[in-house]
Write an enzyme that holds these catalytic residues in place. Structure first.
Site, PDB file in Angstrom:
ATOM      1  N   GLU A   1       0.824  -1.207   0.000  1.00 44.70           N
ATOM      2  CA  GLU A   1       0.000   0.000   0.000  1.00 44.70           C
ATOM      3  C   GLU A   1       0.858   1.258   0.000  1.00 44.70           C
ATOM      4  O   GLU A   1       0.439   2.308  -0.470  1.00 44.70           O
ATOM      5  CB  GLU A   1      -0.902   0.030   1.244  1.00 44.70           C
TER       6      GLU A   1
ATOM      7  N   CYS B   1      -2.528  -3.662   6.739  1.00 42.62           N
ATOM      8  CA  CYS B   1      -2.213  -3.978   8.143  1.00 42.62           C
ATOM      9  C   CYS B   1      -2.440  -2.758   9.024  1.00 42.62           C
ATOM     10  O   CYS B   1      -2.433  -1.620   8.566  1.00 42.62           O
ATOM     11  CB  CYS B   1      -0.782  -4.481   8.260  1.00 42.62           C
TER      12      CYS B   1
HETATM   13  C1  AOF Z   1       3.524  -7.618   3.915  1.00 37.51           C
HETATM   14  N1  AOF Z   1       3.308  -6.859   2.818  1.00 37.51           N
HETATM   15  O1  AOF Z   1       2.060  -5.531   1.604  1.00 37.51           O
HETATM   16  C2  AOF Z   1       1.146  -6.410   3.583  1.00 37.51           C
HETATM   17  C3  AOF Z   1       1.379  -7.223   4.721  1.00 37.51           C
HETATM   18  O2  AOF Z   1       6.557  -7.655   9.645  1.00 37.51           O
HETATM   19  P1  AOF Z   1       5.812  -6.685   8.805  1.00 37.51           P
HETATM   20  O3  AOF Z   1       5.674  -5.347   9.419  1.00 37.51           O
HETATM   21  O4  AOF Z   1       6.356  -6.615   7.401  1.00 37.51           O
HETATM   22  O5  AOF Z   1       4.320  -7.271   8.733  1.00 37.51           O
HETATM   23  C4  AOF Z   1       4.044  -8.480   8.129  1.00 37.51           C
HETATM   24  C5  AOF Z   1       2.558  -8.738   8.176  1.00 37.51           C
HETATM   25  O6  AOF Z   1       1.829  -7.625   7.664  1.00 37.51           O
HETATM   26  C6  AOF Z   1       2.146  -9.918   7.333  1.00 37.51           C
HETATM   27  O7  AOF Z   1       2.240 -11.122   8.032  1.00 37.51           O
HETATM   28  C7  AOF Z   1       0.710  -9.591   6.957  1.00 37.51           C
HETATM   29  O8  AOF Z   1      -0.168 -10.071   7.965  1.00 37.51           O
HETATM   30  C8  AOF Z   1       0.644  -8.063   6.996  1.00 37.51           C
HETATM   31  N2  AOF Z   1       0.443  -7.434   5.663  1.00 37.51           N
HETATM   32  N3  AOF Z   1       2.576  -7.786   4.834  1.00 37.51           N
HETATM   33  O9  AOF Z   1       4.596  -8.175   4.076  1.00 37.51           O
HETATM   34  C9  AOF Z   1       2.177  -6.233   2.612  1.00 37.51           C
HETATM   35  N4  AOF Z   1      -0.041  -5.796   3.392  1.00 37.51           N
HETATM   36 ZN    ZN Z   2       1.069  -3.065   5.825  1.00 34.78          ZN
END
Ligand code: AOF
Ligand code: ZN
Length: 376
Positions: A63, A99
């Site tokens: 996003e 998220c």
């Molecule tokens: C992603 N990419 O585009 C979205 C995700 O450890 P973080 O902060 O990278 O968070 C990972 C989590 O974030 C992942 O398990 C999923 O639930 C959420 N969304 N993650 O890597 C994205 N939208």
């Molecule tokens: Zn995110």
């Protein structure tokens, strides 16, 4: 919505843009694990004003990337126009729910709210318990209109391994083999399938680890994905067949050997400088545990070489109900060569297993069929 005098159903466009998100997300196949593949498109007045995808774990989420990309485009094309301004009142399409948590990166919901988008269309709710509908709720609280579940099946398929792993804490396991038309296991693969774009090359790219038999000939023991610039799966070699251990090199892909103690001594594995785990008897549990500890979400159990080597592991995946998917390649010939083994060796395992959602693809000179096992 009226275009060329025809009233269009907005949901048709929604599906189109979510499919575009999936297309963008797929550009990062092989790079995002243990995170999902996610794509995002920002649409304003019927035009795409920003696109992005999640490139790699630890890097910005999908996003956020369109804004970065758009900022770059704006700087180049419109010089002073501000990316934030064009996102205002736009619709953001995203294949996975945004998220709402501070993880390796800040929450995407806040980025969308700050950019003042008016609507968010979400392919599927994020099954990760730390997100699970909280992202949608946060956007709605901020007055943004949210639609959920557009092209949901496609979005789920995109992240089938990640979803399984997030929900069960276990890796997604796929069994793969090639057969002749008379049902014999084959060592070789169809013509062209190992080249870039071929089904086998693309399959390797999708998995974090591949389990191979130690009895594979040297020629076949280092399968690598030919997709440009891709990561290679961890190669897990199972050595339980005396005298046939190939000389492994670790240049192409990282390797770990699981050997039973007789073979380990015979092949003098300790001197080969390859990470080796010696077991009394080869079995699935320590291999799955190794993958889990390393954060590997998906495993391809590749039945090449002697099927006897991996037979026990295949049995265990079925008995322990950890096998998720089967990919079978049928090659266009009858094979009665010496030592040709048939599926009979796996008989007596279970009376009947349902395989759901079959798909097939004809690639060059083979037919590839894949399907999912019913969880029991
Ligand atoms: C992603 N990419 O585009 C979205 C995700 O450890 P973080 O902060 O990278 O968070 C990972 C989590 O974030 C992942 O398990 C999923 O639930 C959420 N969304 N993650 O890597 C994205 N939208
Ligand atoms: Zn995110």
């Amino acid at each position: 919505r009226v275009r060329c005098g025809v009233v269009e159903d907005e949901s048709v466009d929604d599906a189109f843009y979510i499919r575009r998100c999936v297309e963008l997300a797929r550009r990062a196949i092989g790079f995002t694990s243990p995170n999902p593949l996610v794509g995002c498109v920002i649409v304003k007045d019927g035009k795409i004003v920003g696109e992005g995808f999640h490139p790699k774990a630890g890097q910005p989420h999908a996003e956020v990337t369109p804004f970065l990309l758009h900022l770059k485009l704006c700087l180049q094309v419109f010089a002073l126009r501000d990316a934030g301004n064009s996102a205002e009142n736009a619709t953001a399409y995203v294949s996975l729910e945004p998220c709402n948590h501070y993880g390796r990166t800040p929450p995407c919901t806040e980025a969308l709210i700050k950019a003042k988008v008016k609507k968010v269309v979400v392919g599927m709710v994020d099954p990760n318990p730390i997100v699970a509908s909280k992202g949608v709720a946060r956007l709605q609280d901020a007055g943004i209109v949210v639609t959920v579940g557009v092209e949901e099946e496609l979005c789920k398929r995109l992240n089938e391994a990640w979803i399984h792993q997030i929900l069960t804490g276990k890796p997604f396991v796929t069994l793969r083999y090639s057969l002749s038309v008379n049902g014999h296991f084959l060592d070789q693969l169809g013509e062209g399938v190992t080249e870039a774009g071929g089904y086998y090359s693309k399959l390797l790219q999708e998995y974090d680890a591949i389990i191979l038999s130690g009895s594979l000939s040297e020629k076949f023991s280092s399968p690598t994905s030919q997709e440009p610039g891709t990561n290679q799966p961890l190669r897990i070699v199972v050595a339980n067949n005396p005298g046939q251990f190939p000389s492994l090199t670790t240049e192409a892909s990282k390797t770990i050997v699981f050997a039973d103690k007789v073979i380990a001594a015979e092949a003098d594995l300790a001197r080969k400088e390859i990470e080796t785990v010696v077991l009394d008897r080869i079995n699935l549990t320590p291999i799955l545990e190794h993958c889990r500890c390393q954060g590997l979400c998906s495993i391809l159990l590749d039945m090449r070489g002697s099927i006897r080597d991996l037979e026990e592991l295949v049995r265990e995946t079925i008995e322990q109900n950890v096998l998720q998917k089967i990919v079978v390649e049928v090659l266009p010939y009858w094979d009665e060569s010496d030592g040709a083994e048939s599926l009979v060796v796996l008989n007596g395992l279970v009376k009947r297993l349902e395989v759901k959602n079959l798909r097939s693809e004809t690639s060059n000179r083979s037919l590839v069929v894949e399907g999912y096992l019913q969880n029991r």
